[in-house]
Scaffold this motif. Structure first.
Motif, PDB file in Angstrom:
ATOM      1  N   VAL B 148      -9.050   5.920  15.328  1.00 34.14           N
ATOM      2  CA  VAL B 148      -8.481   4.533  15.824  1.00 34.14           C
ATOM      3  C   VAL B 148      -9.712   3.997  16.257  1.00 34.14           C
ATOM      4  O   VAL B 148     -10.314   4.620  17.282  1.00 34.14           O
ATOM      5  CB  VAL B 148      -7.245   4.758  16.550  1.00 34.14           C
ATOM      6  CG1 VAL B 148      -6.979   3.315  17.118  1.00 34.14           C
ATOM      7  CG2 VAL B 148      -6.153   5.292  15.614  1.00 34.14           C
ATOM      8  N   HIS B 159      -9.565  -0.153   8.287  1.00 33.48           N
ATOM      9  CA  HIS B 159      -9.241   1.055   8.954  1.00 33.48           C
ATOM     10  C   HIS B 159      -8.181   0.556  10.195  1.00 33.48           C
ATOM     11  O   HIS B 159      -7.967  -0.650  10.470  1.00 33.48           O
ATOM     12  CB  HIS B 159     -10.513   1.467   9.490  1.00 33.48           C
ATOM     13  CG  HIS B 159     -11.273   0.482  10.535  1.00 33.48           C
ATOM     14  ND1 HIS B 159     -12.081  -0.573  10.175  1.00 33.48           N
ATOM     15  CD2 HIS B 159     -11.195   0.542  11.896  1.00 33.48           C
ATOM     16  CE1 HIS B 159     -12.200  -1.172  11.154  1.00 33.48           C
ATOM     17  NE2 HIS B 159     -11.874  -0.537  12.273  1.00 33.48           N
ATOM     18  N   THR B 160      -7.976   1.732  10.887  1.00 29.62           N
ATOM     19  CA  THR B 160      -6.836   1.442  11.900  1.00 29.62           C
ATOM     20  C   THR B 160      -7.458   0.935  13.101  1.00 29.62           C
ATOM     21  O   THR B 160      -8.365   1.777  13.578  1.00 29.62           O
ATOM     22  CB  THR B 160      -6.276   2.761  12.262  1.00 29.62           C
ATOM     23  OG1 THR B 160      -5.447   3.207  10.863  1.00 29.62           O
ATOM     24  CG2 THR B 160      -4.803   2.467  13.097  1.00 29.62           C
ATOM     25  N   THR B 308      -0.658   5.457  17.558  1.00 31.98           N
ATOM     26  CA  THR B 308      -1.364   4.941  16.369  1.00 31.98           C
ATOM     27  C   THR B 308      -2.138   5.975  15.636  1.00 31.98           C
ATOM     28  O   THR B 308      -2.136   6.420  14.558  1.00 31.98           O
ATOM     29  CB  THR B 308      -2.042   4.061  16.489  1.00 31.98           C
ATOM     30  OG1 THR B 308      -1.183   2.975  17.297  1.00 31.98           O
ATOM     31  CG2 THR B 308      -2.492   3.188  15.341  1.00 31.98           C
ATOM     32  N   THR B 312      -2.048   8.323  11.819  1.00 33.94           N
ATOM     33  CA  THR B 312      -2.761   8.259  10.815  1.00 33.94           C
ATOM     34  C   THR B 312      -3.529   9.888  10.664  1.00 33.94           C
ATOM     35  O   THR B 312      -4.138  10.344   9.639  1.00 33.94           O
ATOM     36  CB  THR B 312      -4.312   7.644  11.204  1.00 33.94           C
ATOM     37  OG1 THR B 312      -5.017   8.613  12.415  1.00 33.94           O
ATOM     38  CG2 THR B 312      -3.953   6.360  11.758  1.00 33.94           C
ATOM     39  N   LYS B 322       5.063   5.005  10.041  1.00 32.14           N
ATOM     40  CA  LYS B 322       3.619   4.337   9.595  1.00 32.14           C
ATOM     41  C   LYS B 322       3.655   2.852  10.090  1.00 32.14           C
ATOM     42  O   LYS B 322       3.517   2.231   9.147  1.00 32.14           O
ATOM     43  CB  LYS B 322       3.474   4.779   8.203  1.00 32.14           C
ATOM     44  CG  LYS B 322       4.577   5.751   7.592  1.00 32.14           C
ATOM     45  CD  LYS B 322       4.098   5.993   6.231  1.00 32.14           C
ATOM     46  CE  LYS B 322       3.985   7.383   6.013  1.00 32.14           C
ATOM     47  NZ  LYS B 322       3.170   8.069   4.810  1.00 32.14           N
ATOM     48  N   ARG B 325      -0.907  -0.885  10.828  1.00 31.00           N
ATOM     49  CA  ARG B 325      -2.401  -0.173  10.772  1.00 31.00           C
ATOM     50  C   ARG B 325      -3.159  -1.031  11.988  1.00 31.00           C
ATOM     51  O   ARG B 325      -4.251  -0.284  12.460  1.00 31.00           O
ATOM     52  CB  ARG B 325      -3.189  -0.045   9.574  1.00 31.00           C
ATOM     53  CG  ARG B 325      -2.540   0.849   8.427  1.00 31.00           C
ATOM     54  CD  ARG B 325      -3.111   0.913   7.140  1.00 31.00           C
ATOM     55  NE  ARG B 325      -4.475   1.529   7.644  1.00 31.00           N
ATOM     56  CZ  ARG B 325      -4.755   2.944   7.675  1.00 31.00           C
ATOM     57  NH1 ARG B 325      -3.641   3.621   7.329  1.00 31.00           N
ATOM     58  NH2 ARG B 325      -5.733   3.525   7.643  1.00 31.00           N
ATOM     59  N   ASN B 326      -2.714  -2.099  12.458  1.00 31.05           N
ATOM     60  CA  ASN B 326      -3.781  -2.829  12.916  1.00 31.05           C
ATOM     61  C   ASN B 326      -2.709  -3.563  14.218  1.00 31.05           C
ATOM     62  O   ASN B 326      -1.401  -3.969  13.631  1.00 31.05           O
ATOM     63  CB  ASN B 326      -4.341  -4.164  12.467  1.00 31.05           C
ATOM     64  CG  ASN B 326      -5.374  -3.489  11.432  1.00 31.05           C
ATOM     65  OD1 ASN B 326      -5.719  -2.540  11.432  1.00 31.05           O
ATOM     66  ND2 ASN B 326      -5.455  -4.253  10.312  1.00 31.05           N
TER      67      ASN B 326
END
Lengths: 345, 345
Positions: B148, B159-160, B308, B312, B322, B325-326
């Motif tokens: 992260v 991406h996260t 978070t 992942t 889930k 992601r952001n």
DNA sequence: ACGCTTTCCGGAAACGTTTTAGTATGGCAG
DNA sequence: CTGCCATACTAAAACGTTTCCGGAAAGCGT
């Protein structure tokens, strides 16, 4: 990249030779060594640390245990981050990595360290915030893990430690105030359980007696080392029958609270009361009037810490003089306006 | 304690069974499990991490990469130590350890991370201080290491990441000032290369236009995010032909320098000029008059970060939804006196 | 009694590396 | 030519753990 085996196969060489080449061992032809190094670079091979550690019994990691308690976070400045810079600069030269181990605040530091030691994830430790009696030290001695304590302690016989020059600071502060004619000097400090508290107040007492001033226990104000503690110290001080003309703060963050309480009482630091703080702290830099305090280089302290630690590790001791096992770290006086108040003409 | 073999011999049991007992595997009688656990406790046995890691290919360690540059140390408050508390509280529940990896300031962060990844000492990473284009992200994606980023970035596809709500803060600050009648609002920010600088100024511009106020580039003062930068911002601002009536600071430490410059010019914040700072910073707490700024919980941010990250990681994802992601991390306005200056009757 | 499943455990392989012991080659002194 | 040493390599053991596989014992229904 699967491992050293692949690399060896790719070079058509045995894995033993590859390993020796990568580790700068003798018994390997200079030319093959170059070939191996080049191939490793090209294929991006880096030895798996678990495999290395298992075989060698050594991890190339130095642990730095810190406590992430709420109080630490709010009170301290970037002490550890600062020290870390100096540590890294020395350790990286020996390909050692620094591992910061923040003890969860709901776990006993001793138990936490015990677990870390048993898992064998570090070759050596640096512990901080030592207590006067600290079980962690006995633990490390017993486990034969090389370590340095940041802060002296009476535990574990004579172990290696580095500590700030509390004595020098306390004596300097007293001397300075006495030279300005002060005789009733208060001190705000945490309880004697904390190493710092004990040493500081004791040195203060000795310094006073050296000047022929009787020690007055009522002038020792026991508060927490925080902004709030400073406020409370100011409050307690103002309630004394015979008020002091100067005050020494054992931790500079206190100054902020003290200033506030003084402000409420219409007292101006440096004019009506002399104030000296212990350690230069970024937050104190912006006080009005500016605070007289003591400065130190965190980075240099980190370097000293690293070199002292390496000297206690058999594998590295050769590079470092077996200097004193105990170091008193000096601080430098930074004169400000807060102790301008003088009783002499 | 030599290892699991000794323990097994002591119990007169095979090492396989001991291992399964310790790791809560099925296929082991409840009573033998108890015996094993008791013996382990008694003899102080803890599995050697190198052995485990080698076999399992997993280290149970989460890396937190921080940069210990001089600037970071001097400018930031205890940001990382604060976040760490929240991280630990979540990670320790899963028996994961947190490893702080401070990148030496003379080494390229990308190279440093590459080495750490290749050595396989962490199962996942948290990286911070991301650049708008950040090679580290591509590296982690390519190496398939769960991670992260604390700070958004355009690298590595989607991406996260978690980032602070710059947009919300900038918009809120502008709205608040406009509602008090201000129309010439300056902003002090670092260059566009820094993510923060770009987003902040862009949002500021949009907010102004929403209120029908033309964007004036001369009101964007590019300075460093430091005390000195604040001083310089004040200086630049005072040299403008048409002076602003309000200023927004992108980093609160700037406020200290700004106050000093204003003081020199005889300008009082909150009376002659409205000032709003970005993030609550301990050092700013003691400014007079008190600074209007934005607060956040470092600990909660740490918790969010940990959850978070776990989401992942395949092995832990089941426990965590889930979710997005952001994440945009909100901040809360802390009203002070520094923006009391109003142009409305 | 038989076959089947379930429960529990032992043996051994495997993870990736370093290091020890052993071996082939060649040079050199006798 | 023989013996000896130095050099550069290979093969294999070892580090401590987890996990796969097989098997013994026990329970159960038929």
């Amino acid at each position: 990249m699967k491992g050293i085996r692949q690399l060896a196969k790719h070079l058509d060489i045995s894995i033993g030779t590859v390993s020796r080449a990568l580790n700068d061992r003798p018994d390997v032809n200079e030319e093959t060594r170059k070939r191996v190094l080049a191939a490793a670079e090209e294929l991006g091979y880096v030895a798996n640390q678990s495999g290395r550690s298992l075989r060698q019994g050594t991890t190339n990691v130095i642990g730095l245990m810190i406590e992430s308690s709420k109080e630490t976070v709010e009170n301290s400045d970037n002490f550890f981050l600062g020290v870390t810079g100096g540590l890294q600069s020395v350790l990286s030269r020996h390909k050692l990595d620094l591992l910061m181990l923040p003890c969860p605040n709901d776990e006993d530091p001793h138990e936490y360290l015990k677990r870390m030691v048993a898992r064998r994830i570090v070759d050596a430790m640096i512990i901080s915030a030592t207590q006067r009696v600290d079980k962690r030290i006995d633990l490390l001695v017993k486990a034969k893990i090389p370590f340095v304590a940041l802060g002296r302690s009476t535990s574990g016989g004579n172990h290696t430690w580095i500590d700030l020059d509390f004595e020098g600071v306390a004596a300097c502060a007293v001397d300075r105030l006495v030279s300005k004619g002060h005789r009733r000097i208060a001190i705000a400090a945490p309880s004697n359980d904390i190493n710092l508290g004990y040493i500081f107040v004791d040195t203060y007492r000795q310094a006073l007696e050296r000047h022929g001033i009787a020690f007055d226990p009522s002038l020792v104000i026991r508060v927490k080392s925080s902004e709030q503690g400073g406020y409370q110290a100011g409050h307690e001080m103002l309630r004394l029958d015979s008020k002091p003309t100067a005050i020494i703060l054992i931790y500079e963050l206190m100054a902020i609270g003290l200033y506030r309480r003084l402000n409420e009482a219409g007292i101006i630091p440096g004019r009506d009361l002399a104030v000296i703080g212990f350690r230069e702290e970024p937050r104190g830099k912006f006080l009005q009037p500016s605070l007289t305090c003591f400065r130190m280089s965190l980075r240099d302290l980190g370097v000293e810490l690293a070199e002292t630690l390496l000297a206690t590790m058999p594998a590295y001791a050769a590079h470092y003089p077996k200097g004193a096992r105990n170091t008193i770290w000096p601080l430098e006086l930074v004169p400000g306006e807060s102790d301008a108040f003088s009783l002499k003409a």
